[in-house]
Scaffold this active site. Sequence first.
Site, PDB file in Angstrom:
ATOM      1  N   TYR A 132      39.563  42.998  31.125  1.00  0.00           N
ATOM      2  CA  TYR A 132      39.709  42.595  32.525  1.00  0.00           C
ATOM      3  C   TYR A 132      38.456  43.051  33.258  1.00  0.00           C
ATOM      4  O   TYR A 132      38.255  44.248  33.472  1.00  0.00           O
ATOM      5  CB  TYR A 132      40.984  43.232  33.087  1.00  0.00           C
ATOM      6  CG  TYR A 132      41.342  42.925  34.526  1.00  0.00           C
ATOM      7  CD1 TYR A 132      40.560  42.130  35.357  1.00  0.00           C
ATOM      8  CD2 TYR A 132      42.513  43.463  35.083  1.00  0.00           C
ATOM      9  CE1 TYR A 132      40.909  41.873  36.662  1.00  0.00           C
ATOM     10  CE2 TYR A 132      42.881  43.217  36.391  1.00  0.00           C
ATOM     11  CZ  TYR A 132      42.079  42.432  37.179  1.00  0.00           C
ATOM     12  OH  TYR A 132      42.431  42.192  38.492  1.00  0.00           O
ATOM     13  N   LYS A 160      39.978  38.440  31.072  1.00  0.00           N
ATOM     14  CA  LYS A 160      40.180  37.906  32.419  1.00  0.00           C
ATOM     15  C   LYS A 160      38.894  38.158  33.189  1.00  0.00           C
ATOM     16  O   LYS A 160      38.486  39.306  33.389  1.00  0.00           O
ATOM     17  CB  LYS A 160      41.354  38.595  33.124  1.00  0.00           C
ATOM     18  CG  LYS A 160      41.538  38.132  34.576  1.00  0.00           C
ATOM     19  CD  LYS A 160      42.644  38.916  35.264  1.00  0.00           C
ATOM     20  CE  LYS A 160      42.965  38.331  36.641  1.00  0.00           C
ATOM     21  NZ  LYS A 160      42.053  38.759  37.701  1.00  0.00           N
TER      22      LYS A 160
END
Length: 293
Positions: A132, A160
């Site tokens: 992330y 992400k």
Amino acid sequence: MPKHAFVALVTCFNEDETINYEATRAQVRRQVAAGNNIMCAGTNGDFTALTFEEKVRLTEEVVDEVAGRVKVIVNAGMPATFETLKLAREFDRIGVDGIAVITPFFIACTQDGLVRHFSTVADAVKSPVYLYDIPARTQNHIEPETARKLAGHGNIAGIKDSGGAQDTLEAYLEVAKDVRGFEVYSGPDHLVLWALQNGAAGCISGLGNAIPDVLAGIVNAFNAGDIPEAERQQAIYSAFRKDLYALGFAPAMVKRSLYLQDSSVGASRQPALLPNDEQDEQIREVLRRFDRL
């Protein structure tokens, strides 16, 4: 393969700043009804304001409410590998579909340090791990070559990207093309359709809290091969983003716009921004413009 929309779900609070789990469950039901998957304890979920025990219970409540109807990813990332590992093991026990790990924040990391951090977590759990990247908030950036190195780990399933830079997203997508099974999820709300068209597995969006049907509309239309409809929905999503984010810090504006539609979500824990009456009226005007009030 069909693409997937995830909403970075808000965490709902009572007036005394305790978590309102029933209101949070209601938001889960709202997103499921729209056709969106769930990411909890992320940036839009005020994860930095939650205790260890609250994150565990929040995840239990969300997984229970979803009951397998959609996928649930939860963020375990903390500054120290030690606590990140403890959280990840708890989420693994609960039975989530994926564990996101935001880059450590406050602590400056080398790229080798990030490889050790993410690999240690991925080694310890059965649930697939998703990197992330949100350098504007953490000050630690996962370089594309670091993502490529980590993509070779058997339990790191993707990334992400919430950096907002299209060139970085493009570089991550190149990794996905080269490494089978590595998925890229786009975070920037204005790039949802572009990312889908360029190989992303889906998106994880905070803005979807406020207009979940439009987010689902982009992805569903794309999956159906209806690009004109996907473009129409993306135009709405991008215009709403531009107007709302012009008013202040994006997660705070999303939470407040949702509050003005449904006050049960509550405010965020302090010292988060508390909009004033003038700002509330500006947000209401944006909501009216998009037929949300």
